[in-house]
Design an enzyme around this catalytic site. Structure first.
Site, short mmCIF file in Angstrom:
data_model
loop_
_atom_site.label_atom_id
_atom_site.label_comp_id
_atom_site.label_asym_id
_atom_site.label_seq_id
_atom_site.Cartn_x
_atom_site.Cartn_y
_atom_site.Cartn_z
N ASP A 44 0.31 2.38 3.78
CA ASP A 44 0.08 3.70 3.69
C ASP A 44 0.54 4.33 2.97
OD1 ASP A 44 -2.99 4.63 2.96
OD2 ASP A 44 -3.74 4.64 4.39
N ASN A 73 -6.48 8.64 7.10
CA ASN A 73 -7.19 8.01 6.81
C ASN A 73 -7.71 6.90 6.74
OD1 ASN A 73 -10.46 8.07 6.33
ND2 ASN A 73 -10.41 8.55 4.94
N HIS A 104 2.00 5.11 -1.96
CA HIS A 104 0.56 6.07 -2.96
C HIS A 104 1.95 7.02 -3.32
CE1 HIS A 104 -3.30 5.87 -1.61
NE2 HIS A 104 -2.69 5.07 0.24
N LEU A 105 2.27 6.78 -4.93
CA LEU A 105 3.51 7.16 -5.55
C LEU A 105 2.93 8.20 -5.55
CD1 LEU A 105 5.41 4.02 -7.02
CD2 LEU A 105 6.00 6.12 -5.16
N ARG A 106 1.94 9.33 -6.11
CA ARG A 106 1.50 9.97 -6.62
C ARG A 106 1.51 10.45 -8.40
NH1 ARG A 106 -1.98 10.18 -2.56
NH2 ARG A 106 -1.32 11.28 -0.79
N HIS A 161 1.18 -1.70 -0.36
CA HIS A 161 -0.23 0.20 -0.18
C HIS A 161 1.02 0.98 0.04
CE1 HIS A 161 -3.84 2.15 1.22
NE2 HIS A 161 -4.05 2.44 1.28
ZN LIG Z 1 -7.25 3.59 2.25
#
Ligand SMILES: [Zn+2]
Length: 440
Positions: free
Chosen positions: A308, A281, A66-68, A64
Protein backbone atom coordinates in the site's frame (compact mmCIF):
# COMPACT_ATOMS: atom_id res chain seq x y z
CA UNK A 1 15.20 -2.37 -22.28
CA UNK A 2 15.77 -3.44 -25.83
CA UNK A 3 19.44 -4.37 -25.40
CA UNK A 4 20.25 -8.03 -24.75
CA UNK A 5 20.32 -9.07 -21.10
CA UNK A 6 23.85 -9.77 -19.86
CA UNK A 7 25.07 -12.96 -18.26
CA UNK A 8 25.01 -12.52 -14.49
CA UNK A 9 26.40 -14.80 -11.79
CA UNK A 10 24.95 -14.34 -8.30
CA UNK A 11 27.66 -15.93 -6.23
CA UNK A 12 27.73 -17.57 -2.83
CA UNK A 13 24.20 -16.89 -1.58
CA UNK A 14 21.52 -19.13 -0.05
CA UNK A 15 18.79 -19.77 -2.59
CA UNK A 16 15.29 -19.75 -1.14
CA UNK A 17 13.42 -22.67 -2.70
CA UNK A 18 10.08 -24.35 -2.20
CA UNK A 19 11.69 -27.12 -0.13
CA UNK A 20 14.12 -25.11 1.96
CA UNK A 21 17.17 -22.96 1.45
CA UNK A 22 20.37 -24.23 -0.17
CA UNK A 23 23.75 -22.68 -0.80
CA UNK A 24 24.13 -22.13 -4.58
CA UNK A 25 25.37 -19.80 -7.26
CA UNK A 26 22.74 -18.67 -9.76
CA UNK A 27 23.57 -17.96 -13.39
CA UNK A 28 21.14 -15.81 -15.37
CA UNK A 29 21.56 -15.33 -19.12
CA UNK A 30 19.25 -13.92 -21.81
CA UNK A 31 16.76 -13.03 -19.09
CA UNK A 32 16.32 -16.52 -17.62
CA UNK A 33 17.96 -18.69 -14.99
CA UNK A 34 20.30 -21.06 -16.84
CA UNK A 35 22.16 -22.76 -13.99
CA UNK A 36 22.08 -23.24 -10.22
CA UNK A 37 24.71 -25.07 -8.23
CA UNK A 38 27.68 -24.87 -5.94
CA UNK A 39 30.75 -23.03 -7.17
CA UNK A 40 29.75 -22.83 -10.81
CA UNK A 41 32.28 -21.72 -13.37
CA UNK A 42 31.89 -18.02 -14.19
CA UNK A 43 31.18 -17.67 -17.93
CA UNK A 44 33.49 -15.30 -19.82
CA UNK A 45 32.32 -11.69 -19.67
CA UNK A 46 29.72 -12.36 -16.98
CA UNK A 47 28.76 -9.76 -14.37
CA UNK A 48 29.49 -11.24 -10.94
CA UNK A 49 27.31 -10.13 -8.02
CA UNK A 50 28.55 -11.22 -4.61
CA UNK A 51 25.82 -12.68 -2.41
CA UNK A 52 27.74 -14.23 0.49
CA UNK A 53 25.51 -14.33 3.60
CA UNK A 54 22.49 -13.27 1.51
CA UNK A 55 19.12 -14.86 0.78
CA UNK A 56 18.61 -15.21 -2.98
CA UNK A 57 14.94 -15.36 -3.89
CA UNK A 58 12.58 -14.68 -6.75
CA UNK A 59 11.86 -10.97 -7.24
CA UNK A 60 9.12 -9.72 -4.92
CA UNK A 61 5.61 -8.94 -6.18
CA UNK A 62 3.59 -6.06 -4.74
CA UNK A 63 -0.18 -6.30 -5.03
CA UNK A 64 -0.78 -2.74 -3.90
CA UNK A 65 1.24 0.25 -5.16
CA UNK A 66 0.02 3.79 -5.74
CA UNK A 67 2.14 5.17 -8.60
CA UNK A 68 0.08 8.42 -8.76
CA UNK A 69 0.48 8.76 -12.53
CA UNK A 70 -1.47 10.11 -14.33
CA UNK A 71 -2.56 13.15 -12.35
CA UNK A 72 -0.31 13.40 -9.30
CA UNK A 73 3.20 13.33 -10.69
CA UNK A 74 4.32 15.67 -7.89
CA UNK A 75 3.83 12.70 -5.52
CA UNK A 76 5.19 9.84 -7.67
CA UNK A 77 5.61 8.77 -11.27
CA UNK A 78 5.83 5.37 -12.89
CA UNK A 79 9.54 6.08 -13.28
CA UNK A 80 10.24 7.01 -9.64
CA UNK A 81 7.86 4.40 -8.21
CA UNK A 82 9.35 1.52 -10.19
CA UNK A 83 12.85 2.62 -9.15
CA UNK A 84 11.72 2.55 -5.49
CA UNK A 85 10.23 -0.89 -6.12
CA UNK A 86 13.45 -2.27 -7.58
CA UNK A 87 15.41 -0.93 -4.59
CA UNK A 88 12.96 -2.81 -2.38
CA UNK A 89 13.59 -6.07 -4.27
CA UNK A 90 10.35 -6.03 -6.28
CA UNK A 91 10.23 -7.24 -9.87
CA UNK A 92 6.50 -6.62 -10.31
CA UNK A 93 3.87 -4.34 -8.85
CA UNK A 94 0.17 -3.77 -9.34
CA UNK A 95 -0.55 -0.08 -9.91
CA UNK A 96 -3.72 1.02 -8.14
CA UNK A 97 -6.37 2.76 -10.24
CA UNK A 98 -7.10 5.79 -8.02
CA UNK A 99 -5.16 8.08 -10.35
CA UNK A 100 -6.54 11.23 -11.94
CA UNK A 101 -8.22 10.30 -14.21
CA UNK A 102 -8.74 6.89 -12.60
CA UNK A 103 -7.99 3.66 -14.48
CA UNK A 104 -11.63 3.11 -15.37
CA UNK A 105 -11.19 2.91 -19.14
CA UNK A 106 -9.04 1.02 -21.61
CA UNK A 107 -7.40 4.31 -22.65
CA UNK A 108 -6.03 5.10 -19.17
CA UNK A 109 -5.04 1.47 -18.56
CA UNK A 110 -3.12 1.47 -21.86
CA UNK A 111 -1.44 4.74 -20.90
CA UNK A 112 -0.16 3.35 -17.58
CA UNK A 113 0.87 0.04 -19.16
CA UNK A 114 2.82 1.96 -21.82
CA UNK A 115 4.51 4.11 -19.13
CA UNK A 116 5.45 0.84 -17.40
CA UNK A 117 7.50 -0.47 -20.32
CA UNK A 118 11.29 -0.37 -20.02
CA UNK A 119 11.23 0.13 -16.25
CA UNK A 120 13.28 -1.76 -13.65
CA UNK A 121 10.23 -3.88 -12.72
CA UNK A 122 7.03 -5.03 -14.36
CA UNK A 123 4.02 -2.74 -14.05
CA UNK A 124 0.64 -4.47 -13.89
CA UNK A 125 -2.49 -2.41 -13.47
CA UNK A 126 -5.65 -2.87 -11.46
CA UNK A 127 -8.79 -1.41 -13.01
CA UNK A 128 -11.50 0.48 -11.17
CA UNK A 129 -14.70 -1.43 -10.37
CA UNK A 130 -16.91 1.59 -11.04
CA UNK A 131 -16.71 4.63 -13.32
CA UNK A 132 -14.83 7.42 -11.58
CA UNK A 133 -14.60 5.16 -8.48
CA UNK A 134 -17.95 6.68 -7.57
CA UNK A 135 -19.51 3.35 -6.64
CA UNK A 136 -22.43 3.71 -9.02
CA UNK A 137 -21.97 2.48 -12.58
CA UNK A 138 -19.70 -0.45 -13.45
CA UNK A 139 -16.47 0.32 -15.32
CA UNK A 140 -15.93 -1.52 -18.64
CA UNK A 141 -14.47 -4.59 -16.92
CA UNK A 142 -14.55 -6.67 -20.09
CA UNK A 143 -12.52 -4.17 -22.11
CA UNK A 144 -10.01 -3.86 -19.29
CA UNK A 145 -9.81 -7.64 -18.87
CA UNK A 146 -8.99 -7.88 -22.58
CA UNK A 147 -5.88 -5.78 -21.87
CA UNK A 148 -4.77 -8.33 -19.28
CA UNK A 149 -6.20 -6.61 -16.20
CA UNK A 150 -6.99 -9.31 -13.62
CA UNK A 151 -7.68 -7.28 -10.46
CA UNK A 152 -10.33 -4.59 -10.06
CA UNK A 153 -10.75 -2.26 -7.13
CA UNK A 154 -12.08 1.17 -6.18
CA UNK A 155 -9.26 1.29 -3.60
CA UNK A 156 -9.05 4.56 -1.72
CA UNK A 157 -12.63 3.87 -0.85
CA UNK A 158 -14.84 0.82 -0.60
CA UNK A 159 -17.78 0.13 -2.90
CA UNK A 160 -20.54 1.33 -0.57
CA UNK A 161 -23.57 -0.11 -2.31
CA UNK A 162 -24.10 -3.82 -1.70
CA UNK A 163 -26.23 -3.98 -4.84
CA UNK A 164 -23.44 -2.54 -6.99
CA UNK A 165 -20.92 -4.93 -5.42
CA UNK A 166 -23.18 -7.87 -6.09
CA UNK A 167 -23.57 -6.90 -9.74
CA UNK A 168 -19.80 -6.37 -10.04
CA UNK A 169 -19.12 -9.80 -8.53
CA UNK A 170 -21.50 -11.53 -10.91
CA UNK A 171 -19.91 -9.78 -13.87
CA UNK A 172 -16.35 -10.44 -12.63
CA UNK A 173 -17.13 -14.13 -12.19
CA UNK A 174 -18.16 -14.42 -15.83
CA UNK A 175 -14.95 -12.69 -16.94
CA UNK A 176 -12.68 -14.75 -14.69
CA UNK A 177 -11.26 -11.68 -12.90
CA UNK A 178 -10.98 -10.88 -9.20
CA UNK A 179 -12.45 -7.93 -7.32
CA UNK A 180 -10.29 -6.46 -4.55
CA UNK A 181 -12.07 -4.55 -1.83
CA UNK A 182 -10.90 -1.70 0.38
CA UNK A 183 -13.27 -2.50 3.24
CA UNK A 184 -14.49 0.74 4.75
CA UNK A 185 -18.06 1.71 5.50
CA UNK A 186 -17.93 5.42 4.67
CA UNK A 187 -20.67 6.37 7.17
CA UNK A 188 -18.99 4.55 10.05
CA UNK A 189 -15.58 6.00 9.17
CA UNK A 190 -16.79 9.55 8.40
CA UNK A 191 -14.64 12.27 9.90
CA UNK A 192 -12.20 9.80 11.47
CA UNK A 193 -8.45 10.40 11.44
CA UNK A 194 -7.06 7.42 13.39
CA UNK A 195 -8.12 4.14 15.04
CA UNK A 196 -11.04 4.66 17.40
CA UNK A 197 -9.63 3.57 20.75
CA UNK A 198 -7.52 4.47 23.73
CA UNK A 199 -5.12 6.70 21.79
CA UNK A 200 -7.77 8.60 19.84
CA UNK A 201 -9.48 9.51 23.15
CA UNK A 202 -6.19 10.48 24.73
CA UNK A 203 -5.17 12.63 21.73
CA UNK A 204 -8.62 14.07 21.14
CA UNK A 205 -8.65 12.94 17.51
CA UNK A 206 -11.79 11.58 15.80
CA UNK A 207 -11.73 7.80 15.48
CA UNK A 208 -12.37 5.22 12.75
CA UNK A 209 -13.89 2.15 14.43
CA UNK A 210 -12.73 -1.38 13.59
CA UNK A 211 -16.37 -1.98 12.69
CA UNK A 212 -16.04 0.29 9.63
CA UNK A 213 -13.79 -2.37 8.09
CA UNK A 214 -15.47 -5.44 9.54
CA UNK A 215 -19.03 -4.45 8.56
CA UNK A 216 -18.11 -4.16 4.90
CA UNK A 217 -16.08 -7.36 4.97
CA UNK A 218 -18.99 -9.25 6.51
CA UNK A 219 -21.33 -7.93 3.82
CA UNK A 220 -18.90 -8.81 1.03
CA UNK A 221 -18.36 -12.32 2.37
CA UNK A 222 -22.11 -12.81 2.20
CA UNK A 223 -22.00 -11.62 -1.43
CA UNK A 224 -19.12 -13.98 -2.24
CA UNK A 225 -21.14 -16.83 -0.75
CA UNK A 226 -24.10 -15.86 -2.88
CA UNK A 227 -22.30 -15.26 -6.19
CA UNK A 228 -19.42 -17.74 -5.96
CA UNK A 229 -17.09 -15.03 -7.32
CA UNK A 230 -13.59 -14.72 -5.84
CA UNK A 231 -12.63 -11.68 -3.80
CA UNK A 232 -9.37 -10.29 -2.49
CA UNK A 233 -9.35 -8.18 0.68
CA UNK A 234 -6.89 -5.30 0.68
CA UNK A 235 -4.88 -4.15 3.73
CA UNK A 236 -6.71 -6.14 6.43
CA UNK A 237 -6.11 -4.36 9.73
CA UNK A 238 -8.26 -5.71 12.59
CA UNK A 239 -8.53 -8.94 14.57
CA UNK A 240 -12.26 -8.94 13.85
CA UNK A 241 -11.48 -9.05 10.11
CA UNK A 242 -9.07 -11.92 10.74
CA UNK A 243 -11.85 -13.86 12.48
CA UNK A 244 -14.23 -13.23 9.56
CA UNK A 245 -11.60 -14.38 7.05
CA UNK A 246 -10.76 -17.49 9.06
CA UNK A 247 -14.43 -18.50 9.11
CA UNK A 248 -14.80 -17.73 5.38
CA UNK A 249 -11.78 -19.86 4.48
CA UNK A 250 -12.92 -22.70 6.74
CA UNK A 251 -16.20 -22.61 4.83
CA UNK A 252 -14.30 -22.81 1.53
CA UNK A 253 -15.22 -19.38 0.15
CA UNK A 254 -12.86 -18.25 -2.67
CA UNK A 255 -11.24 -15.38 -0.77
CA UNK A 256 -7.67 -14.10 -0.34
CA UNK A 257 -6.27 -11.28 1.77
CA UNK A 258 -3.22 -9.10 2.25
CA UNK A 259 -1.67 -7.20 5.16
CA UNK A 260 0.76 -4.29 4.96
CA UNK A 261 4.18 -4.15 6.63
CA UNK A 262 3.08 -1.06 8.59
CA UNK A 263 0.02 -2.78 10.02
CA UNK A 264 2.32 -5.56 11.24
CA UNK A 265 5.03 -3.26 12.61
CA UNK A 266 3.27 -0.20 14.03
CA UNK A 267 0.33 0.51 16.34
CA UNK A 268 -1.92 3.52 17.00
CA UNK A 269 0.49 4.56 19.76
CA UNK A 270 2.76 5.86 16.95
CA UNK A 271 0.31 8.74 16.49
CA UNK A 272 1.18 10.07 20.00
CA UNK A 273 3.17 13.06 18.62
CA UNK A 274 0.47 13.99 16.05
CA UNK A 275 2.97 13.40 13.22
CA UNK A 276 0.86 13.03 10.03
CA UNK A 277 3.41 10.56 8.62
CA UNK A 278 1.60 8.00 10.83
CA UNK A 279 -1.79 8.79 9.31
CA UNK A 280 -2.86 5.95 7.04
CA UNK A 281 -6.04 4.28 5.89
CA UNK A 282 -7.00 1.85 7.34
CA UNK A 283 -5.47 3.39 10.45
CA UNK A 284 -2.75 1.84 12.60
CA UNK A 285 -4.57 -0.36 15.11
CA UNK A 286 -3.84 -1.88 18.52
CA UNK A 287 -1.06 -4.26 19.56
CA UNK A 288 -3.68 -7.07 19.82
CA UNK A 289 -4.56 -6.39 16.18
CA UNK A 290 -0.93 -6.51 14.99
CA UNK A 291 -0.44 -9.82 16.83
CA UNK A 292 -3.61 -11.28 15.28
CA UNK A 293 -2.50 -10.13 11.80
CA UNK A 294 0.94 -11.75 12.21
CA UNK A 295 -0.62 -15.02 13.42
CA UNK A 296 -3.12 -14.95 10.54
CA UNK A 297 -0.28 -14.58 8.05
CA UNK A 298 1.51 -17.48 9.71
CA UNK A 299 -1.56 -19.70 9.51
CA UNK A 300 -2.53 -18.75 5.95
CA UNK A 301 -5.71 -16.90 6.91
CA UNK A 302 -3.99 -13.90 5.35
CA UNK A 303 -2.16 -14.91 2.18
CA UNK A 304 0.21 -12.11 1.26
CA UNK A 305 2.08 -9.01 2.33
CA UNK A 306 1.41 -5.92 0.16
CA UNK A 307 2.86 -2.45 0.68
CA UNK A 308 0.00 0.00 0.00
CA UNK A 309 2.87 2.34 -0.97
CA UNK A 310 1.03 5.69 -0.92
CA UNK A 311 3.22 8.70 -1.70
CA UNK A 312 2.16 12.22 -0.74
CA UNK A 313 4.44 15.22 -1.35
CA UNK A 314 5.67 17.12 1.74
CA UNK A 315 3.45 20.13 1.04
CA UNK A 316 0.35 17.91 1.13
CA UNK A 317 1.39 15.83 4.14
CA UNK A 318 2.60 18.78 6.23
CA UNK A 319 -0.81 19.57 7.71
CA UNK A 320 -2.52 19.18 11.06
CA UNK A 321 -3.08 15.45 11.66
CA UNK A 322 -6.83 15.50 11.12
CA UNK A 323 -6.47 17.36 7.79
CA UNK A 324 -3.45 15.55 6.31
CA UNK A 325 -3.98 12.94 3.58
CA UNK A 326 -3.67 9.29 4.67
CA UNK A 327 -0.86 7.11 3.33
CA UNK A 328 2.74 5.98 3.78
CA UNK A 329 5.63 4.97 1.55
CA UNK A 330 6.42 1.27 1.70
CA UNK A 331 8.32 -0.20 -1.25
CA UNK A 332 11.91 0.43 -0.16
CA UNK A 333 11.49 -0.83 3.42
CA UNK A 334 8.86 -3.59 3.01
CA UNK A 335 11.04 -6.70 3.24
CA UNK A 336 13.22 -5.63 6.19
CA UNK A 337 10.26 -4.25 8.13
CA UNK A 338 8.15 -7.39 7.51
CA UNK A 339 10.91 -9.82 8.50
CA UNK A 340 11.50 -7.91 11.74
CA UNK A 341 7.79 -7.56 12.55
CA UNK A 342 7.22 -11.29 11.99
CA UNK A 343 10.19 -12.56 14.01
CA UNK A 344 9.11 -15.57 16.05
CA UNK A 345 6.07 -16.14 13.82
CA UNK A 346 7.55 -16.63 10.34
CA UNK A 347 11.10 -17.31 9.17
CA UNK A 348 12.63 -14.85 6.67
CA UNK A 349 12.15 -17.52 3.97
CA UNK A 350 8.44 -17.79 4.85
CA UNK A 351 8.09 -13.99 4.76
CA UNK A 352 9.63 -14.05 1.29
CA UNK A 353 7.02 -16.63 0.24
CA UNK A 354 4.27 -14.22 1.32
CA UNK A 355 5.88 -11.57 -0.91
CA UNK A 356 6.58 -13.75 -3.98
CA UNK A 357 4.55 -16.88 -4.75
CA UNK A 358 1.43 -15.79 -2.84
CA UNK A 359 0.95 -12.33 -4.39
CA UNK A 360 1.99 -13.63 -7.86
CA UNK A 361 -0.79 -16.17 -7.66
CA UNK A 362 -3.37 -13.55 -6.56
CA UNK A 363 -2.25 -11.18 -9.35
CA UNK A 364 -2.41 -14.14 -11.78
CA UNK A 365 1.17 -13.78 -13.00
CA UNK A 366 2.61 -16.94 -11.39
CA UNK A 367 3.88 -20.06 -13.19
CA UNK A 368 0.31 -21.35 -13.15
CA UNK A 369 -0.71 -18.40 -15.34
CA UNK A 370 2.32 -17.75 -17.56
CA UNK A 371 5.21 -19.59 -19.22
CA UNK A 372 8.02 -20.07 -16.67
CA UNK A 373 10.37 -17.69 -18.53
CA UNK A 374 8.05 -14.73 -17.96
CA UNK A 375 6.28 -15.72 -14.74
CA UNK A 376 6.62 -13.74 -11.52
CA UNK A 377 7.03 -15.03 -7.97
CA UNK A 378 9.36 -17.93 -8.74
CA UNK A 379 10.35 -20.63 -8.03
CA UNK A 380 13.97 -19.88 -8.87
CA UNK A 381 14.81 -22.93 -11.01
CA UNK A 382 16.49 -23.43 -14.38
CA UNK A 383 14.19 -21.92 -17.01
CA UNK A 384 12.60 -19.44 -14.58
CA UNK A 385 12.49 -15.72 -15.37
CA UNK A 386 15.59 -13.79 -14.29
CA UNK A 387 13.70 -11.85 -11.62
CA UNK A 388 15.85 -12.10 -8.50
CA UNK A 389 16.00 -10.40 -5.11
CA UNK A 390 19.26 -10.70 -3.14
CA UNK A 391 18.66 -9.76 0.50
CA UNK A 392 21.37 -9.36 3.11
CA UNK A 393 19.69 -10.20 6.45
CA UNK A 394 22.56 -8.79 8.51
CA UNK A 395 23.10 -5.43 6.79
CA UNK A 396 21.97 -2.51 8.92
CA UNK A 397 20.97 0.84 7.46
CA UNK A 398 19.28 3.97 8.61
CA UNK A 399 16.33 5.07 6.50
CA UNK A 400 16.95 8.55 5.08
CA UNK A 401 13.68 10.00 3.77
CA UNK A 402 15.62 12.45 1.60
CA UNK A 403 17.46 9.63 -0.15
CA UNK A 404 14.50 7.46 -1.13
CA UNK A 405 13.91 6.92 -4.83
CA UNK A 406 10.29 7.92 -4.33
CA UNK A 407 9.38 11.52 -5.15
CA UNK A 408 7.70 11.73 -1.77
CA UNK A 409 9.22 11.57 1.71
CA UNK A 410 6.41 10.15 3.84
CA UNK A 411 8.11 7.06 5.20
CA UNK A 412 7.16 6.23 8.80
CA UNK A 413 10.63 4.68 9.19
CA UNK A 414 12.65 7.87 8.56
CA UNK A 415 15.61 7.88 10.93
CA UNK A 416 14.98 4.26 11.94
CA UNK A 417 17.86 1.82 11.75
CA UNK A 418 16.63 -1.34 10.05
CA UNK A 419 18.29 -4.72 9.98
CA UNK A 420 18.32 -6.47 6.60
CA UNK A 421 18.56 -4.78 3.25
CA UNK A 422 18.01 -5.61 -0.39
CA UNK A 423 21.49 -5.76 -1.90
CA UNK A 424 20.87 -6.63 -5.55
CA UNK A 425 17.78 -6.87 -7.74
CA UNK A 426 17.58 -8.45 -11.19
CA UNK A 427 14.67 -7.82 -13.48
CA UNK A 428 14.37 -9.91 -16.66
CA UNK A 429 18.04 -10.72 -16.25
CA UNK A 430 19.18 -7.10 -15.90
CA UNK A 431 20.90 -6.06 -12.67
CA UNK A 432 18.69 -3.04 -11.90
CA UNK A 433 20.02 -2.65 -8.34
CA UNK A 434 23.63 -3.43 -7.36
CA UNK A 435 24.87 -2.99 -3.79
CA UNK A 436 21.67 -1.12 -2.86
CA UNK A 437 22.23 1.44 -5.64
CA UNK A 438 19.77 1.89 -8.48
CA UNK A 439 21.36 1.22 -11.88
CA UNK A 440 18.63 3.03 -13.84
ZN1 LIG B 1 -7.02 1.13 0.37
Amino acid sequence: MSEAAPTVVIRGGSVVGTSGTARADVVVADGVVVALGEQLQVPRGAVVLEAGGCLVSPGLVDLHTHLRQPGHEEAETVESGTRAAALGGFSALVAMPNTDPPIDSAAVAEEVLALGKGRPCEVLVAGAITIGRRGEELAPLRELAALGVRLFTDDGSGVQSGAVMRRALEYARGLGVTLAQHCEDADLAAGGAMHDGEWSSRLGLPGIPAAAEEAMMARDLALVRQTGAPMHFLHVSTRGSVALLAAAKAEGLPVTAEVTPHHLALTHAAVCGYDPVFKVNPPLRTAEDTRALARALGQGTIDAIATDHAPHPPEAKDMPFDQAPAGMLGLETALSVSIRALEGVLSPEEVIGRMTAAPASIARVSVADRPAGSAQGGPLVVGAAGHVCVFDPDATWTVDAQRQASRSRNTPFAGTTLRGRVRHTLYAGFPVVIDAESQR
